[in-house]
Scaffold this motif. Structure first.
Motif, PDB file in Angstrom:
ATOM      1  N   UNK A   1       0.899  -1.274   0.090  1.00 38.21           N
ATOM      2  CA  UNK A   1      -0.077   0.065  -0.045  1.00 38.21           C
ATOM      3  C   UNK A   1       0.859   1.254   0.037  1.00 38.21           C
ATOM      4  N   UNK A   2       2.352   1.092   0.145  1.00 40.82           N
ATOM      5  CA  UNK A   2       2.982   2.342   0.076  1.00 40.82           C
ATOM      6  C   UNK A   2       3.836   2.462  -0.916  1.00 40.82           C
ATOM      7  N   UNK A   3       3.859   3.960  -1.380  1.00 44.22           N
ATOM      8  CA  UNK A   3       4.880   4.484  -2.270  1.00 44.22           C
ATOM      9  C   UNK A   3       5.971   5.014  -1.645  1.00 44.22           C
ATOM     10  N   UNK A   4       7.158   4.358  -1.959  1.00 43.86           N
ATOM     11  CA  UNK A   4       8.386   4.393  -1.029  1.00 43.86           C
ATOM     12  C   UNK A   4       9.591   4.908  -1.914  1.00 43.86           C
ATOM     13  N   UNK A   5      10.229   5.817  -1.521  1.00 47.29           N
ATOM     14  CA  UNK A   5      11.271   6.493  -2.027  1.00 47.29           C
ATOM     15  C   UNK A   5      12.682   6.411  -1.093  1.00 47.29           C
ATOM     16  N   UNK A   6      13.701   5.935  -1.516  1.00 47.13           N
ATOM     17  CA  UNK A   6      14.922   5.764  -0.572  1.00 47.13           C
ATOM     18  C   UNK A   6      16.046   7.002  -1.199  1.00 47.13           C
ATOM     19  N   UNK A   7      16.285   7.698  -0.479  1.00 48.38           N
ATOM     20  CA  UNK A   7      17.460   8.717  -0.985  1.00 48.38           C
ATOM     21  C   UNK A   7      18.844   8.459  -0.239  1.00 48.38           C
ATOM     22  N   UNK A   8      19.817   8.330  -0.970  1.00 49.50           N
ATOM     23  CA  UNK A   8      21.175   8.250  -0.823  1.00 49.50           C
ATOM     24  C   UNK A   8      22.061   9.045  -1.153  1.00 49.50           C
ATOM     25  N   UNK A   9      23.050   9.742  -0.321  1.00 45.82           N
ATOM     26  CA  UNK A   9      23.889  10.487  -0.818  1.00 45.82           C
ATOM     27  C   UNK A   9      25.192   9.684  -1.554  1.00 45.82           C
TER      28      UNK A   9
ATOM     29  N   UNK B   1      13.399  -3.797  -5.560  1.00 44.80           N
ATOM     30  CA  UNK B   1      12.983  -3.412  -7.168  1.00 44.80           C
ATOM     31  C   UNK B   1      11.720  -4.030  -7.457  1.00 44.80           C
ATOM     32  N   UNK B   2      11.609  -5.499  -6.922  1.00 44.45           N
ATOM     33  CA  UNK B   2      10.545  -6.163  -7.130  1.00 44.45           C
ATOM     34  C   UNK B   2       9.146  -5.320  -6.500  1.00 44.45           C
ATOM     35  N   UNK B   3       9.528  -4.918  -5.312  1.00 38.94           N
ATOM     36  CA  UNK B   3       8.328  -4.110  -4.602  1.00 38.94           C
ATOM     37  C   UNK B   3       8.056  -3.122  -5.358  1.00 38.94           C
ATOM     38  N   UNK B   4       8.652  -2.278  -6.033  1.00 36.48           N
ATOM     39  CA  UNK B   4       8.512  -1.163  -6.676  1.00 36.48           C
ATOM     40  C   UNK B   4       9.005  -0.059  -5.897  1.00 36.48           C
ATOM     41  N   UNK B   5       9.929  -0.249  -4.908  1.00 31.00           N
ATOM     42  CA  UNK B   5      10.532   0.905  -4.237  1.00 31.00           C
ATOM     43  C   UNK B   5      11.489   1.744  -5.180  1.00 31.00           C
ATOM     44  N   UNK B   6      11.320   2.881  -5.060  1.00 30.78           N
ATOM     45  CA  UNK B   6      12.396   3.952  -5.911  1.00 30.78           C
ATOM     46  C   UNK B   6      13.591   4.097  -4.978  1.00 30.78           C
ATOM     47  N   UNK B   7      14.688   3.872  -5.570  1.00 30.58           N
ATOM     48  CA  UNK B   7      15.904   4.205  -4.811  1.00 30.58           C
ATOM     49  C   UNK B   7      16.796   5.013  -5.732  1.00 30.58           C
ATOM     50  N   UNK B   8      17.014   6.565  -5.330  1.00 35.33           N
ATOM     51  CA  UNK B   8      17.647   7.470  -5.929  1.00 35.33           C
ATOM     52  C   UNK B   8      19.212   7.717  -5.106  1.00 35.33           C
ATOM     53  N   UNK B   9      20.222   7.532  -5.725  1.00 34.60           N
ATOM     54  CA  UNK B   9      21.471   7.769  -5.485  1.00 34.60           C
ATOM     55  C   UNK B   9      21.963   9.033  -5.631  1.00 34.60           C
ATOM     56  N   UNK B  10      23.056   9.409  -4.982  1.00 36.60           N
ATOM     57  CA  UNK B  10      23.811  10.770  -5.374  1.00 36.60           C
ATOM     58  C   UNK B  10      22.869  11.846  -4.995  1.00 36.60           C
TER      59      UNK B  10
END
Length: 663
Positions: free
Chosen positions: A549-557, A578-587
Motif C-alpha cells: 500500500x505504500x509508495x516508497x522512495x529511498x534517498x542516498x548521498x 526493486x520487485x516491490x516497486x521501491x524507488x532508490x535515488x543515489x547521489x
C-alpha cells in the motif's frame, strides 16, 4: 530422534544423519592442511557430527585457485592423513570433495588464460569468456578425477565426493545453457550427462566398487535455459546406476538470481529438491540449505523428505550441536542466523572465516585461561557487545554483573529481528544471554546505570557497552511532525503514511524500505490458498505478494545503495526492493524538508519529492551517556561496541568477547 540414528552409505556406516558439507574456509592459503584446519574440524568431530566433508579440492591447476585446499599432488598426503586420523579418533566419518570450477575459474588464477569449459560461453559470474575443451582435455580431466580419487582413498578418507552442483564443470557439461557441443558430449540430455557419468565410472574403477562415491548435486539450476529439477533428478538416477552411494542435494548455481542460502530463503525451502531426487533413487539423499534448527531437521526426516540433513553454517556456529542434542540440551544450541557476515562474505573477501554468533570460530587453537586475579566486573548495556563480554569474562572466573536499562536485552539486535526475513536475529539475543548466564554472569533488566549504582556495586572493572543513538544530520526541517526516526517506525510501522521518503539507503534504510514495502501485501498462506484452488492467475498472486500500500522512495548521498551490507545479501535486498516497486535515488543530497516535500540535490538538478512521512535512517553515532558514565568512574574502565566505534553486530560481539578475555 531419527536425526541421531545411524545410516549406511554403501559400505560406510555413519553414526548419525548429520552431514557437514564441503565449505571453503580460507584456513589453508597454501592449500596444505595445517593445525588450524585440523583443530576446526576436530572440534566438530568431537561434537558428534556424523559425516564431515572437506574441500572442494581442485583436480588440476586449471580447476581452481592455488589458495584452495589441495589434493592434486602427493605433497598434500601427509596433512590429509593427519586430518583423517583426527576425525576417526572422534568417531566421525570423513570425505573429500573433488572439484573443477570450469568457467567459474577467474583468468587471474590461470595466469591470464581462459577458463576451460564444455563450450565457449560468457560467464555472468566472472564476466569472462570460457574456452571449449578438446576431447583430449576431457579425457585428461576424467583421468585427473580418478587419480585424485585414488589419492583421497590413500589418505584414509572414508569416501570421495564429486561436485555436480553450483554451476561447476560437470554442471557446465550437463546444461544446455553452457554446452553447445555437437560431438558425443553435447546435444541430447544423454550426451550432456556423458562427461559426469564417465567421471564417476573412472573414479569407481580407480577406487574399487566398494569405496563409497558421494555426489553434491544441484536440485535445480535456477538459471534460465538451464536444467530444472526434472533433468537433475534424471542425472542422479543415471549416476546411481554407476554405483553412487549418496546424494547431497543443494539449490542452484552461483549465478542464479534466486537466493540460495540467505535468510530470504525460508527454513528448509529447498528440501523439495531432495525429495524429488529421493523419488527416483534408492540410495540415501540429504536435504540442504537453511536447515538450521534440529526440530526442522527431524521433521524433514520423519516426513520422508530426505534421509540425512546437510548442515554447514549451523556447525560452523556451534561445533557441539550434535552433542547438545544427545545430552538433551537443545536450549543451549547456538543457532546460525543466516547473516553470512563472517562466513560467506569473508570468503569473498579472501579472509579466514569467523562467525557473528560465535567469536571462537577461527580461534580453535586458542585456549581460555582462568584469570589470575578474580575481579568484580560491572557491564552496562545488554546489547551484543555487553552480552559477549559477560560471557567471556565470566568464563575466566570473574564475578560479572550486567545491567540493562530497558526491559529486554539485545540492543539493536531487537530491531534487526523486526526486518522482513530476519526474525532469527531475535534468537541471537537468547543465545548470547544463555551463554553468559551459563558461564556464571548475572543479568539484570530495568536498571539505570548512574553514579549511585557505581557506588553500590563497587566494581573493580567497569565495561561500558551502552551502544549508539541515531545520527541527526544538519538538515533543515528535521523537527517537522511527520519526520520520524527509524526506531519509531520499526516499533510502530502503522503510523507511517502512504507516501514515504526514507533518508538514507544504507543497511538501516534498506531494512526500513523492505519493512514498509510488505505493508499491504498478502500473507504467504493466503497466496498458497489462492494458488492451490486456482482462485487467481499466478501473475495476479505474484503481484499481490510483492506490491503493498505504500509508495516508497529511498534517498542516498553515496553513489550506491546498500553500502555496508555484505556481498552475499546486498543483491538480494536490492532485488526485493526493486520487485516491490521501491524507488532508490543515489547521489541525492537532502537540502531541506518542508511541510509537504523533501528537497534534494542530484548533480546540478534540484528535485522535490512529496511525502506523507519522512523516515530518518542516516546512520548511528556513539551515545554520550556511555562516555559520561565512564568519566564518572574512578577505576579500570573500558568502552566496547558502538559505545566507542560504530560497527555491525559481528564486530560488537567479537569486540566484547576479546575484551572479556583481557580483563
Amino acid at each position: 530422534m531419527k536425526l541421531l540414528s545411524p545410516i549406511q552409505l554403501g559400505s560406510l556406516t555413519v553414526r548419525n544423519r548429520i552431514v557437514m558439507p564441503a565449505m571453503h574456509m580460507n584456513f589453508t592459503p597454501e592449500g596444505v592442511v595445517n593445525d588450524q584446519f585440523i583443530e576446526f574440524y576436530r572440534k566438530r568431530a568431537e561434537g558428534g557430527v556424523g559425516l564431515i566433508t572437506i574441500g572442494g579440492c581442485p583436480v588440476d591447476p586449471h580447476a581452481g585457485g592455488t589458495f584452495m585446499l589441495g589434493i592434486n599432488d602427493d605433497k598434500y598426503i601427509p596433512g590429509m592423513q593427519r586430518f583423517t586420523k583426527a576425525m576417526h579418533e572422534h568417531g566421525a566419518a570423513c570425505a573429500l570433495q573433488l572439484y573443477h570450477a570450469g568457467r567459474y575459474t577467474y583468468s587471474f588464477f590461470l595466469n591470464g588464460e581462459q577458463a576451460p569449459s564444455a563450450s565457449e560461453t560468457f560467464c555472468k559470474l566472472t564476466r569472462e569468456k570460457s574456452r571449449e575443451m578438446s576431447k583430449e582435455e576431457i579425457q585428461k580431466t576424467i583421468e585427473d578425477f580418478a587419480v585424485n580419487a585414488e589419492r583421497v582413498k590413500k589418505c584414509g578418507f572414508d569416501a570421495v565426493e564429486i561436485i555436480c552442483s553450483a554451476g561447476y564443470l560437470i554442471n557446465q557439461f550437463l546444461s544446455p545453457l553452457t554446452n553447445h557441443r555437437s560431438d558425443e558430449y553435447g546435444g541430447s540430455l544423454e550426451n550432456r550427462m556423458r562427461f559426469g557419468i564417465e567421471v564417476i565410472r573412472a573414479v569407481r574403477d580407480a577406487c574399487g566398487k566398494d569405496y563409497p562415491i558421494l555426489i553434491r548435486l544441484s536440485g535445480n539450476d535456477f538459471v534460465a535455459e538451464s536444467n530444472t529439477n526434472k533433468e537433475n533428478a534424471l542425472f542422479a538416477k543415471a549416476l546411481e546406476e554407476e554405483g553412487v552411494a549418496f546424494f547431497n542435494v543443494t539449490g542452484g548455481w552461483h549465478e542464479s538470481n534466486i537466493p540460495q542460502i540467505t535468510n530470504a530463503l525460508p527454513t528448509g525451502g529447498y528440501s523439495y529438491l531432495a525429495r524429488n531426487v529421493k523419488r527416483l533413487v534408492k540410495v540415501p539423499v540429504a536435504a540442504a540449505n537453511r536447515i538450521h534448527h534440529p526440530d526442522n531437521a527431524e521433521a524433514l526426516l520423519q516426513e520422508g523428505w530426505a534421509d540425512m540433513i546437510s548442515m554447514g553454517r549451523p556447525l560452523i556456529t556451534d561445533p557441539k550441536l550434535v552433542t547438545k542434542l544427545v545430552e538433551g540440551r537443545q536450549k543451549d544450541v547456538i543457532h546460525c542466523i543466516s547473516c553470512n557476515q563472517k562466513c560467506l562474505d569473508y570468503v569473498f573477501e579472501m579472509k579466514t572465516i569467523g562467525c557473528l554468533m560465535n567469536p571462537e570460530v577461527g580461534r580453535e587453537l586458542e585456549t581460555i585461561q582462568a584469570a589470575e586475579t578474580k575481579k568484580n566486573v560491572l557491564i552496562v548495556g545488554g546489547g551484543p557487545a555487553g552480552l559477549a563480554a559477560a560471557h567471556s569474562a565470566a568464563r575466566r572466573g570473574h564475578t560479572v554483573t550486567l545491567v540493562e536499562k530497558e526491559a529486554r536485552l539485545g540492543g539493536q539486535l531487537h530491531y534487526a529481528g523486526i526486518a522482513p526475513g530476519k526474525d532469527e536475529f531475535l534468537s541471537a539475543t537468547k543465545s548470547l544471554a544463555r551463554r553468559a548466564e551459563r558461564a556464571g554472569a548475572t543479568l539484570k533488566l530495568n536498571v539505570t546505570a548512574d553514579k549511585a549504582l557505581l557506588e553500590k556495586e563497587k566494581p573493580d572493572v567497569l565495561i561500558v557497552a551502552t551502544g549508539s543513538v541515531p545520527a541527526r544530520p544538519p538538515i533543515p526541517g528535521l523537527d517537522k511532525p511527520k519526520v520520524l526516526g527509524w526506531k519509531d517506525v520499526m516499533d510502530h510501522p502503522d503510523q507511517v503514511g502512504e507516501r514515504v521518503v526514507v533518508v538514507g539507503a544504507g543497511p538501516i534504510g534498506v531494512e526500513i524500505g523492505l519493512l514498509l514495502a510488505e505493508i499491504g501485501t498478502i500473507d504467504p498462506a493466503v497466496a498458497a490458498f489462492l494458488l492451490k484452488h486456482d482462485a487467481e492467475k499466478p501473475e495476479v498472486i505474484r503481484d499481490l505478494l510483492w506490491h503493498g500500500n505504500k509508495t516508497i522512495t529511498l534517498l542516498e548521498m553515496a553513489p550506491r545503495a546498500g553500502s555496508g551490507i555484505g556481498r552475499s545479501t546486498r543483491w538480494v535486498h536490492l532485488k526485493e526492493l526493486q520487485e516491490s516497486g521501491v524507488t532508490i535515488q543515489t547521489k541525492a543530497k537532502v537540502l531541506e524538508i518542508t511541510d509537504t516535500e523533501v528537497v534534494c540535490e542530484q548533480g546540478e538538478e534540484r528535485v522535490s519529492i512529496p511525502y506523507d512521512t519522512v523516515v530518518l535512517a542516516t546512520g548511528m553515532v556513539p551515545g554520550e551517556s556511555g562516555k559520561t558514565l565512564a568519566e564518572a568512574f574512578d577505576g579500570e574502565v573500558h568502552l566496547v561496541g558502538d559505545a566507542v566505534k560504530i560497527g555491525d553486530a559481528a564486530s560488537a560481539i567479537e569486540g566484547g568477547y576479546l575484551l572479556g578475555l583481557d580483563i
